[in-house]
Design an enzyme around this catalytic site. Structure first.
Site, PDB file in Angstrom:
ATOM      1  N   GLY A  89       0.840  -1.188   0.000  1.00  0.00           N
ATOM      2  CA  GLY A  89       0.000   0.000   0.000  1.00  0.00           C
ATOM      3  C   GLY A  89       0.870   1.231   0.000  1.00  0.00           C
ATOM      4  O   GLY A  89       2.054   1.154   0.338  1.00  0.00           O
TER       5      GLY A  89
ATOM      6  N   GLU B  14       0.423   5.426   1.086  1.00  0.00           N
ATOM      7  CA  GLU B  14      -0.476   6.326   1.802  1.00  0.00           C
ATOM      8  C   GLU B  14      -0.716   7.648   1.081  1.00  0.00           C
ATOM      9  O   GLU B  14      -0.715   8.704   1.714  1.00  0.00           O
ATOM     10  CB  GLU B  14       0.087   6.576   3.201  1.00  0.00           C
ATOM     11  CG  GLU B  14       1.422   7.354   3.246  1.00  0.00           C
ATOM     12  CD  GLU B  14       2.677   6.494   3.155  1.00  0.00           C
ATOM     13  OE1 GLU B  14       2.625   5.403   2.571  1.00  0.00           O
ATOM     14  OE2 GLU B  14       3.716   6.943   3.674  1.00  0.00           O
TER      15      GLU B  14
ATOM     16  N   HIS C  92      -2.983   0.360   8.064  1.00  0.00           N
ATOM     17  CA  HIS C  92      -1.629   0.943   8.024  1.00  0.00           C
ATOM     18  C   HIS C  92      -1.617   2.236   7.205  1.00  0.00           C
ATOM     19  O   HIS C  92      -1.148   3.277   7.677  1.00  0.00           O
ATOM     20  CB  HIS C  92      -0.657  -0.086   7.437  1.00  0.00           C
ATOM     21  CG  HIS C  92       0.751   0.409   7.320  1.00  0.00           C
ATOM     22  ND1 HIS C  92       1.715   0.159   8.264  1.00  0.00           N
ATOM     23  CD2 HIS C  92       1.358   1.165   6.377  1.00  0.00           C
ATOM     24  CE1 HIS C  92       2.844   0.727   7.901  1.00  0.00           C
ATOM     25  NE2 HIS C  92       2.662   1.347   6.751  1.00  0.00           N
ATOM     26  N   GLU C  93      -2.148   2.168   5.998  1.00  0.00           N
ATOM     27  CA  GLU C  93      -2.109   3.368   5.141  1.00  0.00           C
ATOM     28  C   GLU C  93      -2.986   4.475   5.727  1.00  0.00           C
ATOM     29  O   GLU C  93      -2.637   5.658   5.663  1.00  0.00           O
ATOM     30  CB  GLU C  93      -2.528   3.022   3.707  1.00  0.00           C
ATOM     31  CG  GLU C  93      -1.730   1.883   3.054  1.00  0.00           C
ATOM     32  CD  GLU C  93      -0.220   1.965   3.230  1.00  0.00           C
ATOM     33  OE1 GLU C  93       0.313   3.073   3.388  1.00  0.00           O
ATOM     34  OE2 GLU C  93       0.425   0.885   3.222  1.00  0.00           O
TER      35      GLU C  93
ATOM     36  N   HIS D 203      -1.137   6.344   8.391  1.00  0.00           N
ATOM     37  CA  HIS D 203      -0.207   7.349   7.859  1.00  0.00           C
ATOM     38  C   HIS D 203      -0.854   8.726   7.715  1.00  0.00           C
ATOM     39  O   HIS D 203      -0.139   9.730   7.614  1.00  0.00           O
ATOM     40  CB  HIS D 203       0.318   6.919   6.495  1.00  0.00           C
ATOM     41  CG  HIS D 203       1.526   6.039   6.521  1.00  0.00           C
ATOM     42  ND1 HIS D 203       2.699   6.385   7.152  1.00  0.00           N
ATOM     43  CD2 HIS D 203       1.757   4.823   5.952  1.00  0.00           C
ATOM     44  CE1 HIS D 203       3.600   5.417   6.972  1.00  0.00           C
ATOM     45  NE2 HIS D 203       3.048   4.454   6.243  1.00  0.00           N
TER      46      HIS D 203
ATOM     47  N   GLU E 284       7.381   5.152   9.575  1.00  0.00           N
ATOM     48  CA  GLU E 284       6.903   3.765   9.531  1.00  0.00           C
ATOM     49  C   GLU E 284       6.809   3.096  10.902  1.00  0.00           C
ATOM     50  O   GLU E 284       5.892   2.307  11.126  1.00  0.00           O
ATOM     51  CB  GLU E 284       7.770   2.938   8.580  1.00  0.00           C
ATOM     52  CG  GLU E 284       7.725   3.435   7.126  1.00  0.00           C
ATOM     53  CD  GLU E 284       6.341   3.384   6.485  1.00  0.00           C
ATOM     54  OE1 GLU E 284       5.423   2.731   7.026  1.00  0.00           O
ATOM     55  OE2 GLU E 284       6.178   4.029   5.416  1.00  0.00           O
TER      56      GLU E 284
ATOM     57  N   ASP F  95      15.873   3.397  -1.811  1.00  0.00           N
ATOM     58  CA  ASP F  95      15.256   2.139  -2.244  1.00  0.00           C
ATOM     59  C   ASP F  95      16.125   0.930  -1.869  1.00  0.00           C
ATOM     60  O   ASP F  95      15.615  -0.162  -1.621  1.00  0.00           O
ATOM     61  CB  ASP F  95      15.003   2.127  -3.759  1.00  0.00           C
ATOM     62  CG  ASP F  95      13.812   3.019  -4.143  1.00  0.00           C
ATOM     63  OD1 ASP F  95      12.977   3.319  -3.267  1.00  0.00           O
ATOM     64  OD2 ASP F  95      13.733   3.414  -5.318  1.00  0.00           O
TER      65      ASP F  95
ATOM     66  N   TYR G  85      10.285  -0.131  10.384  1.00  0.00           N
ATOM     67  CA  TYR G  85       8.903  -0.452  10.736  1.00  0.00           C
ATOM     68  C   TYR G  85       8.837  -1.156  12.092  1.00  0.00           C
ATOM     69  O   TYR G  85       8.179  -0.700  13.027  1.00  0.00           O
ATOM     70  CB  TYR G  85       8.297  -1.410   9.695  1.00  0.00           C
ATOM     71  CG  TYR G  85       8.017  -0.840   8.326  1.00  0.00           C
ATOM     72  CD1 TYR G  85       9.063  -0.599   7.428  1.00  0.00           C
ATOM     73  CD2 TYR G  85       6.727  -0.576   7.909  1.00  0.00           C
ATOM     74  CE1 TYR G  85       8.813  -0.112   6.160  1.00  0.00           C
ATOM     75  CE2 TYR G  85       6.459  -0.084   6.637  1.00  0.00           C
ATOM     76  CZ  TYR G  85       7.507   0.146   5.763  1.00  0.00           C
ATOM     77  OH  TYR G  85       7.261   0.636   4.512  1.00  0.00           O
TER      78      TYR G  85
ATOM     79  N   LYS H 210       7.438  -7.351  -1.653  1.00  0.00           N
ATOM     80  CA  LYS H 210       7.430  -8.181  -0.456  1.00  0.00           C
ATOM     81  C   LYS H 210       7.376  -9.669  -0.816  1.00  0.00           C
ATOM     82  O   LYS H 210       7.848 -10.513  -0.055  1.00  0.00           O
ATOM     83  CB  LYS H 210       6.210  -7.801   0.391  1.00  0.00           C
ATOM     84  CG  LYS H 210       6.041  -8.581   1.660  1.00  0.00           C
ATOM     85  CD  LYS H 210       4.784  -8.176   2.410  1.00  0.00           C
ATOM     86  CE  LYS H 210       4.569  -9.079   3.623  1.00  0.00           C
ATOM     87  NZ  LYS H 210       3.291  -8.801   4.287  1.00  0.00           N
TER      88      LYS H 210
HETATM   89  N1  BES Z   1       4.953   4.244   2.600  1.00  0.00           N
HETATM   90  C1  BES Z   1       5.039   2.831   2.531  1.00  0.00           C
HETATM   91  C2  BES Z   1       5.499   2.330   1.196  1.00  0.00           C
HETATM   92  C3  BES Z   1       6.828   2.874   0.749  1.00  0.00           C
HETATM   93  C4  BES Z   1       7.867   3.072   1.632  1.00  0.00           C
HETATM   94  C5  BES Z   1       7.025   3.181  -0.574  1.00  0.00           C
HETATM   95  C6  BES Z   1       9.085   3.588   1.185  1.00  0.00           C
HETATM   96  C7  BES Z   1       8.227   3.691  -1.011  1.00  0.00           C
HETATM   97  C8  BES Z   1       9.255   3.897  -0.122  1.00  0.00           C
HETATM   98  C9  BES Z   1       3.709   2.167   2.876  1.00  0.00           C
HETATM   99  O1  BES Z   1       2.990   2.830   3.869  1.00  0.00           O
HETATM  100  C10 BES Z   1       4.022   0.833   3.457  1.00  0.00           C
HETATM  101  O2  BES Z   1       4.643   0.804   4.485  1.00  0.00           O
HETATM  102  N2  BES Z   1       3.583  -0.240   2.824  1.00  0.00           N
HETATM  103  C11 BES Z   1       3.766  -1.569   3.354  1.00  0.00           C
HETATM  104  C12 BES Z   1       2.519  -1.947   4.109  1.00  0.00           C
HETATM  105  C13 BES Z   1       2.695  -2.848   5.266  1.00  0.00           C
HETATM  106  C14 BES Z   1       3.816  -2.540   6.202  1.00  0.00           C
HETATM  107  C15 BES Z   1       1.386  -2.955   6.037  1.00  0.00           C
HETATM  108  C16 BES Z   1       3.986  -2.507   2.181  1.00  0.00           C
HETATM  109  O3  BES Z   1       3.992  -2.052   1.047  1.00  0.00           O
HETATM  110  O4  BES Z   1       4.201  -3.695   2.395  1.00  0.00           O
HETATM  111 ZN    ZN Z   2       3.899   2.622   5.784  1.00  0.00          ZN
END
Ligand code: BES
Ligand code: ZN
Length: 586
Positions: A259, A261, A285-286, A289, A308, A365, A373, A539
């Site tokens: 996701g 946010e 989660h989103e 944020h 995070e 990245d 997190y 993931k």
């Molecule tokens: N903001 C992040 C996604 C992100 C982080 C994109 C850094 C680019 C750079 C988003 O809120 C996130 O943490 N997504 C997780 C969700 C999970 C921890 C519930 C994901 O994508 O797995």
């Molecule tokens: Zn996040």
């Protein structure tokens, strides 16, 4: 010169952008945007102004009266992109840049019709976090500088635009549609977001609507139907929701995250649609944020844990409020497993397991992991345990109110906590959490009876009776806890009893496939290939490609399947898998 974000050329001593007016025409055949961007400054300015760009072709720069502004584009840095230096005449209030983007713009994924659910229309979406906004718009691409914006996007008339902003209207001109949007709340540039495609929507509540391709929208509406209850729970915990709407966009399967946010319009992977609402904690989660990240924002990626770690804490509080403490403890236990694994993965770069990181010369990245997190989560839990929940909640509300629409560093967080709850940082040995590697031994272990029941089965094949009533979280946790390498006999028994290879919840499925690959069970390879050729969520790609590349017997297949699938991956997912294959010598 005073640069204060290692990932931006923005200079504190120079003009600061307050507002962006953006007009872009989306051209699918050339995979480019032809655009103008007008940056309006907080105050009239003069002299040098450094902007961030990546792969942009700038053709003109003029001031508010149409007078040319001299500009020079430096050679690109591999991480930061190319610095664009404007020389502003004294008293410049605004500058307009005319440019087009490259087909390789790192913020964009262009999908051919065949890569969409409908198969008829192309699709385009953006993903700007952490430092990709600069490949869309020349700007000061640092979260320290918030901007409001107005945007018009011109697209083929068969397509719909959605933006993480408020809609102003749509006008059809010939074979094109012009959609106007505006964002009145100031945002960090990484929250600029849009998508273009054949999109339909369903209202879920007066302030929530779900968007998706037409063939997906009913399933998405069912899956996310409980979103209004989540907002109500979150408001009780963190204060009023400040962004008016909370809409959801179900992305194509190549979306590289679970996701994102984006304000007013969260982007979600379609793998959340399982038919049983098992994965909706990603929505929590989103949503979280909206407070932690979008209202109180990390000043740079070096303080990413403030986004995070706080959001994991907030997410699990929402889960606890809606599903009870036992479910939240299962999520936390899974988080702890994932944290241990991430820390092991960074064995050669322990400095990336600090909460406060030094990222000069490091691509955010590449530094991405679950450490900010989950280590952030357990750090906040330690503080909560030290001061008690009522005091922690009162502090958290004040922290959110005091830094609302701001960008802060770890030091700002420490000073605020110390002033409100003197001694709390020392009580939990904050330096060990913030500036030390790994996980302090004092980290709390999550506890609940449901968790104990799963732990009791560690490494043994459960009976059907023992798993009756297990949720996907219990299954995933059970699989993650099997000691590695797992025995092939256990794997075969598990699959025979519970048909795990045929599973459709990707969180559970990927945990299972990773376990089985690690046990040398090559019978699952076809299913692994199916997953990595249909889903682009990093993931899932990360552990599956890692396991394929590690095992000599499947290394060739790892390379072959990547060759077949990589064109459909998002650029950052492609880069990540290339890294895995390179490191494994595959
Ligand atoms: N903001 C992040 C996604 C992100 C982080 C994109 C850094 C680019 C750079 C988003 O809120 C996130 O943490 N997504 C997780 C969700 C999970 C921890 C519930 C994901 O994508 O797995
Ligand atoms: Zn996040």
């Amino acid at each position: 010169m005073a640069r204060c974000d290692p990932h931006s050329y923005a200079d504190d001593a120079q003009a600061q952008t307050a507002h962006l007016d953006w007009a872009a025409t989306v051209d699918f055949p050339t995979q480019t945007l032809a655009a103008t961007a007008t940056l309006t400054f907080r105050a009239p300015a003069g002299g040098a102004l450094d902007l961030d760009t990546r792969d942009l072709a700038i053709t003109a720069a003029v001031d508010q009266d149409g007078r040319p502004v001299p500009f020079a584009l430096a050679a690109p840095d591999p991480i930061l992109g190319a610095r664009l230096t404007l020389t502003l005449p004294d008293g410049t209030r605004a500058v307009t840049l005319t440019y087009h983007t490259a087909p390789t713009a790192s913020a964009l994924q262009w999908l051919a019709p065949a890569q969409t659910a409908g198969g008829v229309h192309p699709y385009l979406f953006s993903q700007c976090q952490a430092i990709h906004a600069r490949s869309l718009v020349p700007l000061q691409d640092t979260p320290r500088l918030r901007i409001t914006y107005a945007a018009t996007l011109t697209v083929p008339r068969a397509l719909t635009v959605v933006m993480a902003a408020a809609h102003r209207g749509r006008e059809v001109v010939g074979d094109r549609a012009v959609e106007a949007w505006h964002m009145p709340q100031p945002i960090p540039p990484y929250l600029l977001a849009f998508a273009v495609g054949d999109l339909a929507s369903r209202d879920l509540s007066p302030r929530c609507r779900v968007w998706a391709e037409p063939s997906v929208v009913e399933a998405a509406a069912w899956e996310f139907a409980e979103v209004e209850q989540m907002i109500t729970a979150a408001e009780a915990l963190f204060g009023p929701y400040d962004w008016e709407r909370f809409d959801l966009l179900t992305m194509p399967p190549s979306f590289p995250y679970g996701g994102m946010e984006n304000p007013r319009l969260t982007f979600l992977t379609p793998t959340l649609i399982t038919g049983d609402r098992a994965l909706v904690s990603v929505v929590a989660h989103e949503l979280a944020h909206s407070w932690t990240g979008n209202l109180v924002t990390n000043a740079t990626a070096e303080h990413f844990w403030l986004n995070e770690g706080f959001t994991m804490y907030a997410e699990r509080r929402i889960v606890e409020a809606l599903e009870g403490p036992a479910v939240a403890s299962l999520h936390a236990a899974l988080g702890r497993r994932e944290l241990d694994e991430s820390i092991a993965r960074f064995a050669a770069r322990p400095e990336l397991t600090h909460l406060r990181t030094k990222l000069d010369g490091v691509d955010p990245d590449d530094a991405y992991s679950l450490v900010p997190y989950e280590k952030g989560y357990f750090f906040l839990c330690a503080i909560e345990a030290a001061v008690g929940r009522p005091a922690f909640e009162a502090w958290l509300k004040r922290y959110l109110a005091d830094f609302r629409f701001g960008a802060i560093t770890t030091d700002d967080f420490c000073a605020h906590l110390e002033a409100a709850l003197p001694g709390a940082l020392a009580a939990v040995d904050a330096p060990a959490w913030l500036d030390g590697a790994g996980i302090p031994a004092s980290a709390q272990a999550p506890r609940s009876e449901r968790l104990d029941a799963v732990l009791a089965l560690t490494g043994v094949a459960p009976t059907a009776a023992q798993v009756a009533g297990w949720t996907a979280t219990e299954w995933q946790l059970y699989l993650e806890l099997v000691p590695r390498p797992a025995s092939p006999a256990l794997c075969r028994e598990l699959d025979a009893r519970f048909a795990l290879t045929a599973g459709t919840n990707h969180d559970v499925l990927v945990s299972w496939l990773t376990l089985a690959l690690g046990a040398g069970e090559l019978g699952v390879v076809d299913r692994v290939e199916q997953v990595v050729t249909t889903v682009g969520r990093m993931k899932y790609l990360r552990p599956l490609y890692t396991a394929l590349a590690k095992e000599p017997r499947t290394r060739d297949r790892a390379r072959a399947v990547f060759a077949r699938a990589s064109a459909s991956y998002h650029p950052i997912a492609r880069q990540m898998v290339e890294g895995i294959l390179r490191d494994a010598g595959a």
